[in-house]
Design a protein around this motif. Structure first.
Motif, PDB file in Angstrom:
ATOM      1  N   ARG A   8     -27.397  32.552  30.155  1.00  0.00           N
ATOM      2  CA  ARG A   8     -28.750  32.009  30.279  1.00  0.00           C
ATOM      3  C   ARG A   8     -29.777  32.969  29.675  1.00  0.00           C
ATOM      4  NH1 ARG A   8     -30.524  28.024  33.652  1.00  0.00           N
ATOM      5  NH2 ARG A   8     -32.401  29.245  34.032  1.00  0.00           N
TER       6      ARG A   8
ATOM      7  N   LEU B 286     -32.200  32.168  26.470  1.00  0.00           N
ATOM      8  CA  LEU B 286     -33.657  32.228  26.561  1.00  0.00           C
ATOM      9  C   LEU B 286     -34.232  33.229  25.565  1.00  0.00           C
ATOM     10  CD1 LEU B 286     -34.147  32.030  30.432  1.00  0.00           C
ATOM     11  CD2 LEU B 286     -34.665  30.254  28.750  1.00  0.00           C
TER      12      LEU B 286
ATOM     13  N   PHE C 191     -28.820  24.024  30.714  1.00  0.00           N
ATOM     14  CA  PHE C 191     -30.243  23.682  30.742  1.00  0.00           C
ATOM     15  C   PHE C 191     -30.496  22.172  30.741  1.00  0.00           C
ATOM     16  CE2 PHE C 191     -30.257  28.016  29.125  1.00  0.00           C
ATOM     17  CZ  PHE C 191     -31.267  28.583  29.872  1.00  0.00           C
TER      18      PHE C 191
ATOM     19  N   ALA D 188     -36.109  21.484  29.002  1.00  0.00           N
ATOM     20  CA  ALA D 188     -35.518  22.179  30.143  1.00  0.00           C
ATOM     21  C   ALA D 188     -35.381  23.673  29.868  1.00  0.00           C
ATOM     22  CB  ALA D 188     -34.159  21.583  30.474  1.00  0.00           C
ATOM     23  N   ILE D 189     -35.212  24.041  28.594  1.00  0.00           N
ATOM     24  CA  ILE D 189     -35.172  25.462  28.227  1.00  0.00           C
ATOM     25  C   ILE D 189     -36.542  26.079  28.451  1.00  0.00           C
ATOM     26  CG2 ILE D 189     -34.941  27.052  26.275  1.00  0.00           C
ATOM     27  CD1 ILE D 189     -32.688  25.137  25.285  1.00  0.00           C
TER      28      ILE D 189
ATOM     29  N   GLY E  67     -36.821  26.703  32.032  1.00  0.00           N
ATOM     30  CA  GLY E  67     -36.067  27.894  32.390  1.00  0.00           C
ATOM     31  C   GLY E  67     -36.822  29.170  32.087  1.00  0.00           C
ATOM     32  N   GLU E  68     -37.489  29.212  30.957  1.00  0.00           N
ATOM     33  CA  GLU E  68     -38.275  30.396  30.587  1.00  0.00           C
ATOM     34  C   GLU E  68     -39.440  30.604  31.542  1.00  0.00           C
ATOM     35  OE1 GLU E  68     -39.630  33.723  28.956  1.00  0.00           O
ATOM     36  OE2 GLU E  68     -37.760  32.749  28.374  1.00  0.00           O
TER      37      GLU E  68
END
Length: 225
Positions: free
Chosen positions: A12, A16, A51, A56-57, A60-61
């Motif tokens: 992950r 990112l 993700f 969705a990425i 996540g960030e």
């Protein structure tokens, strides 16, 4: 954390980091899952499993950023509320300024994409809740006046940060002006509600910040020549 969880967390983090680089180079619209998979040394199905897609990425960030700011705030729990709030602000600034081109793309996407509206509201709620908790603790400790509503103060502080961030993303503020403005605004707000030693610490910080403003403006004018 077990081995499987460690490997998943490492992937992950790698994804990112690669997403930051690619968005900084090509913008969010230019980011493809295939290119991201290649840059982060994973398969495309792995991206979707971890993700779920491009937006969705971004989520996540932003979750990573919130976790870092929250950790800084909690680590400073033994300090006064002034130090806690400014530490959180400086942690958020450091995150944005570590990859300025990426961060500007991120801000633009957050403000213009309908797909990020729910995320924007959720982040606002969480940041305000985090600051409200710190201000309530400060109120209990006698650092701020009794009559003020901590949540209302937290909402105004967050709104100021977002507005300053937008000015920076648009290029109206350079990095140093952004740093100064994000700290100056809350200090001015807090000075109106702080008591005792907290008020004195705020006054000292404000005097320092106001001395920095003319230097930052002079530096920007020098760059333009």
């Amino acid at each position: 954390m077990g081995l499987v969880e460690e490997q998943k967390a490492e992937r992950r983090a790698r994804i990112l980091a690669a997403a930051r680089r690619l968005v900084a180079e090509h913008g969010f619209d230019g980011l493809t899952m295939r290119e991201l998979a290649r840059a982060s040394r994973v398969s495309v199905p792995t991206l979707y499993n971890l993700f779920g897609g491009k937006h969705a990425i971004l989520v996540g960030e932003l979750e990573e950023t919130f976790a870092r700011v929250d950790a800084v705030m909690r680590a400073a729990r033994g300090a006064g509320f002034v130090e806690r709030m400014l530490a959180a602000c400086e942690a958020a600034n450091a995150d944005l300024l570590s990859e300025p081109r990426y961060a500007r793309s991120q801000v633009h996407l957050m403000l213009t994409s309908p797909e990020t509206a729910a995320l924007r509201r959720d982040l606002s709620r969480r940041y305000v809740a985090m600051m409200t908790e710190a201000l309530r603790e400060a109120q209990t400790a006698g650092e701020i006046v009794d009559f003020v509503d901590p949540e209302a103060v937290a909402e105004r502080c967050y709104a100021h940060y977002v507005a300053t961030m937008v000015d920076w993303a648009l290029g109206d503020l350079d990095d140093e002006e952004f740093r100064t403005a994000t700290v100056l605004g809350p200090c001015l707000m807090f000075l109106g509600i702080a008591r005792g030693a907290a008020a004195r610490r705020l006054e000292r910080r404000l005097r320092e910040l106001q001395r920095l403003r003319p230097r930052a403006e002079a530096g920007r004018q020098q760059k333009r020549r």
